[in-house]
Design an enzyme around this catalytic site. Structure first.
Site, PDB file in Angstrom:
ATOM      1  N   ARG A  98       0.824  -1.223   0.000  1.00 44.65           N
ATOM      2  CA  ARG A  98       0.000   0.000   0.000  1.00 44.65           C
ATOM      3  C   ARG A  98       0.851   1.263   0.000  1.00 44.65           C
ATOM      4  NH1 ARG A  98      -4.767  -2.128   3.995  1.00 44.65           N
ATOM      5  NH2 ARG A  98      -6.020  -3.031   2.319  1.00 44.65           N
ATOM      6  N   LYS A 138     -20.031 -15.759   1.377  1.00 49.49           N
ATOM      7  CA  LYS A 138     -21.164 -15.054   1.984  1.00 49.49           C
ATOM      8  C   LYS A 138     -22.133 -14.513   0.951  1.00 49.49           C
ATOM      9  CE  LYS A 138     -17.782 -13.539   5.169  1.00 49.49           C
ATOM     10  NZ  LYS A 138     -16.766 -12.895   4.332  1.00 49.49           N
ATOM     11  N   GLY A 173      -9.924  -7.961  -2.106  1.00 51.10           N
ATOM     12  CA  GLY A 173     -10.098  -9.073  -1.181  1.00 51.10           C
ATOM     13  C   GLY A 173      -9.591 -10.385  -1.736  1.00 51.10           C
ATOM     14  N   GLY A 189     -14.145  -3.817   0.615  1.00 54.38           N
ATOM     15  CA  GLY A 189     -15.468  -3.266   0.935  1.00 54.38           C
ATOM     16  C   GLY A 189     -15.862  -2.157  -0.019  1.00 54.38           C
TER      17      GLY A 189
HETATM   18  P1  AMP Z   1     -16.170 -14.050   0.730  1.00 55.57           P
HETATM   19  O1  AMP Z   1     -15.548 -13.368   1.912  1.00 55.57           O
HETATM   20  O2  AMP Z   1     -17.640 -14.162   0.809  1.00 55.57           O
HETATM   21  O3  AMP Z   1     -15.695 -13.460  -0.588  1.00 55.57           O
HETATM   22  O4  AMP Z   1     -15.634 -15.529   0.767  1.00 55.57           O
HETATM   23  C1  AMP Z   1     -14.311 -15.891   0.521  1.00 55.57           C
HETATM   24  C2  AMP Z   1     -14.090 -17.230   1.115  1.00 55.57           C
HETATM   25  O5  AMP Z   1     -14.984 -18.150   0.544  1.00 55.57           O
HETATM   26  C3  AMP Z   1     -12.724 -17.819   0.858  1.00 55.57           C
HETATM   27  O6  AMP Z   1     -12.001 -17.855   2.063  1.00 55.57           O
HETATM   28  C4  AMP Z   1     -13.016 -19.223   0.356  1.00 55.57           C
HETATM   29  O7  AMP Z   1     -12.250 -20.212   0.979  1.00 55.57           O
HETATM   30  C5  AMP Z   1     -14.457 -19.409   0.730  1.00 55.57           C
HETATM   31  N1  AMP Z   1     -15.138 -20.403  -0.116  1.00 55.57           N
HETATM   32  C6  AMP Z   1     -15.145 -20.476  -1.444  1.00 55.57           C
HETATM   33  N2  AMP Z   1     -15.804 -21.568  -1.856  1.00 55.57           N
HETATM   34  C7  AMP Z   1     -16.202 -22.217  -0.751  1.00 55.57           C
HETATM   35  C8  AMP Z   1     -16.901 -23.428  -0.522  1.00 55.57           C
HETATM   36  N3  AMP Z   1     -17.307 -24.177  -1.544  1.00 55.57           N
HETATM   37  N4  AMP Z   1     -17.128 -23.799   0.737  1.00 55.57           N
HETATM   38  C9  AMP Z   1     -16.707 -23.044   1.757  1.00 55.57           C
HETATM   39  N5  AMP Z   1     -16.040 -21.881   1.619  1.00 55.57           N
HETATM   40  C10 AMP Z   1     -15.788 -21.480   0.375  1.00 55.57           C
END
Ligand code: AMP
Length: 394
Positions: free
Chosen positions: A35, A198, A351, A374
């Site tokens: 950064r 999520k 992210g 975010g």
């Molecule tokens: P997010 O913060 O919603 O973008 O989620 C990112 C996280 O989703 C990463 O750490 C991934 O390991 C997790 N992820 C992706 N696919 C899966 C899955 N099939 N089951 C559980 N976690 C997952």
């Protein structure tokens, strides 16, 4: 179009720039200075054009108190090394005090100083006009260069612009250019790829993009909530039970809007949430009841890659599987490779997808990798970001 530092004469002016020096630290040492390096082009431009430059940033969460483990002193030191000149720094518990004011007043064109962590003051996150005015009193012009906090209305990111004309630095210019034009005026076909775990976080983005994209690809842990809405067996896969109904609605909305919505057609399933767990790869209607989906299968990866190959603009947010585990990183890697190989404008939301692209060594093949997780999501949701809204229009 927003005004940038190129659109104004900064010669001889006192300029205060909000940067994102929120770098990871361990025992007082900076562990990753990406950064800091990212802000150098703007800083160097301003100094070369004879601005007297005052930099400010937050770091970590000192929660409105002068907690010295969050001091920006190491940042001042690192910046001095990169700029090959002294970055003046006075660690004031109140960020601005008489000594800091004197230092700013005496700063000459081509010189640079850094303020202490703005979150040492609770008024920062409260967007307190008094604190914003104190910061503004040091300069004649405000430069917004912190995309990571642009979705927050804080004293140093938004409030200050009530007292000073505001323009963007190069980082913000790039974020607005690529994220903004991808959403507002994309070259078509426009493909958006959403993944991650999520669903709740991504629903506003999906809603906003459905009316804008030609194709919406959904992968990652999110896909199983959509499978559930389709009546498929998802075994022990991650599920956002509260949003199954909404997932169904989004599929209907996409259909009505004539948007192609692609979900994975096959799944890499595992017996446990572990890299070395037993796995099977099956079509999506054959998921075993005692296993969980961990990655998209090879047919899905090929299908998604084909769609990416036809696109003129691609926006990607969220991994296709549990990419942190090598055995479940393949789907994410295939999608990253498809983006790297395409001639499309490729925009990676911050992210995890940014981390994945870095991990695969494909970062320099992307048109733009957003620096704010975010903030980039809020941009894609179509929200007005307070830190961007305050920048003057051209
Ligand atoms: P997010 O913060 O919603 O973008 O989620 C990112 C996280 O989703 C990463 O750490 C991934 O390991 C997790 N992820 C992706 N696919 C899966 C899955 N099939 N089951 C559980 N976690 C997952």
């Amino acid at each position: 179009m927003k005004k940038t530092i190129r659109d104004i004469d900064v010669k001889g002016k006192k300029v205060i720039a909000r940067c994102d020096f929120n770098v990871p630290m361990q025992e007082g040492r900076i562990t990753d200075d990406t950064r800091i390096r990212a802000a150098l082009p703007t800083i160097e431009y301003l100094l070369e054009h004879d601005a007297a430059l005052i930099l400010m940033s937050h770091m970590g969460r000192p929660k409105g108190e002068p907690k010295m483990e969050f001091t920006l002193a190491p940042v001042a030191e690192r910046l001095s090394e990169y700029l090959k000149k002294e970055v003046k720094f006075k660690s004031s518990p109140t960020v601005v005090d008489d000594e800091v004011k004197k230092m700013a007043a005496e700063l000459k064109p081509g010189e640079v100083m850094l303020l202490e962590n703005v979150r040492f003051r609770k008024e920062e996150t409260e967007n307190d006009p008094g604190f914003a005015k104190e910061l503004a009193s040091l300069a004649e012009l405000f430069v917004q260069e912190a995309f990571g906090t642009a979705h927050r209305a804080h004293a140093s990111t938004a409030g200050i612009a009530d007292y000073l004309p505001a323009v963007s630095g190069f980082l913000i210019e790039k974020e607005v250019k690529f994220l903004g034009s991808a959403v507002e005026d994309p070259k078509r076909p426009f493909v958006a790829i959403m993944g991650g775990a999520k669903v709740g976080d991504k629903i506003p983005v999906i809603r906003n993009l459905i009316s804008r994209v030609d194709t919406l690809i959904i992968g990652g842990g999110m896909a199983y909530t959509f499978y559930k809405a389709m009546g498929l067996e998802i075994g022990t896969s991650i599920l956002d039970a509260d949003n199954v109904g909404l997932a169904g609605e989004l599929m209907k909305q996409a259909e009505e809007a004539g948007v192609k919505m692609l979900l994975p057609v096959d799944v890499v399933c595992a017996a446990a949430f572990e890299n070395d767990a037993e796995t099977v790869t099956v079509d999506r209607d054959k998921m075993p009841a005692d296993m969980m989906g961990m990655d998209i299968g090879p047919k899905s990866a090929e299908l998604f890659a084909e769609e990416i190959g036809k696109a003129a603009t691609v926006v990607w947010n969220g991994p296709m599987g549990v990419f942190e585990m090598p055995n479940f990183a393949e789907g994410t890697k295939k999608v990253a490779e498809a983006l790297a190989a395409s001639d499309a404008i490729t925009v990676i939301g911050g992210g995890d997808s940014a981390a994945a692209v870095e991990q695969f060594g494909l970062a320099d093949k992307m048109t733009h990798i957003s620096t704010g997780g975010g903030a980039s999501l809020e941009f894609l949701e179509g929200k007005t970001l307070p830190g961007i809204a305050v920048i003057q229009d051209k």
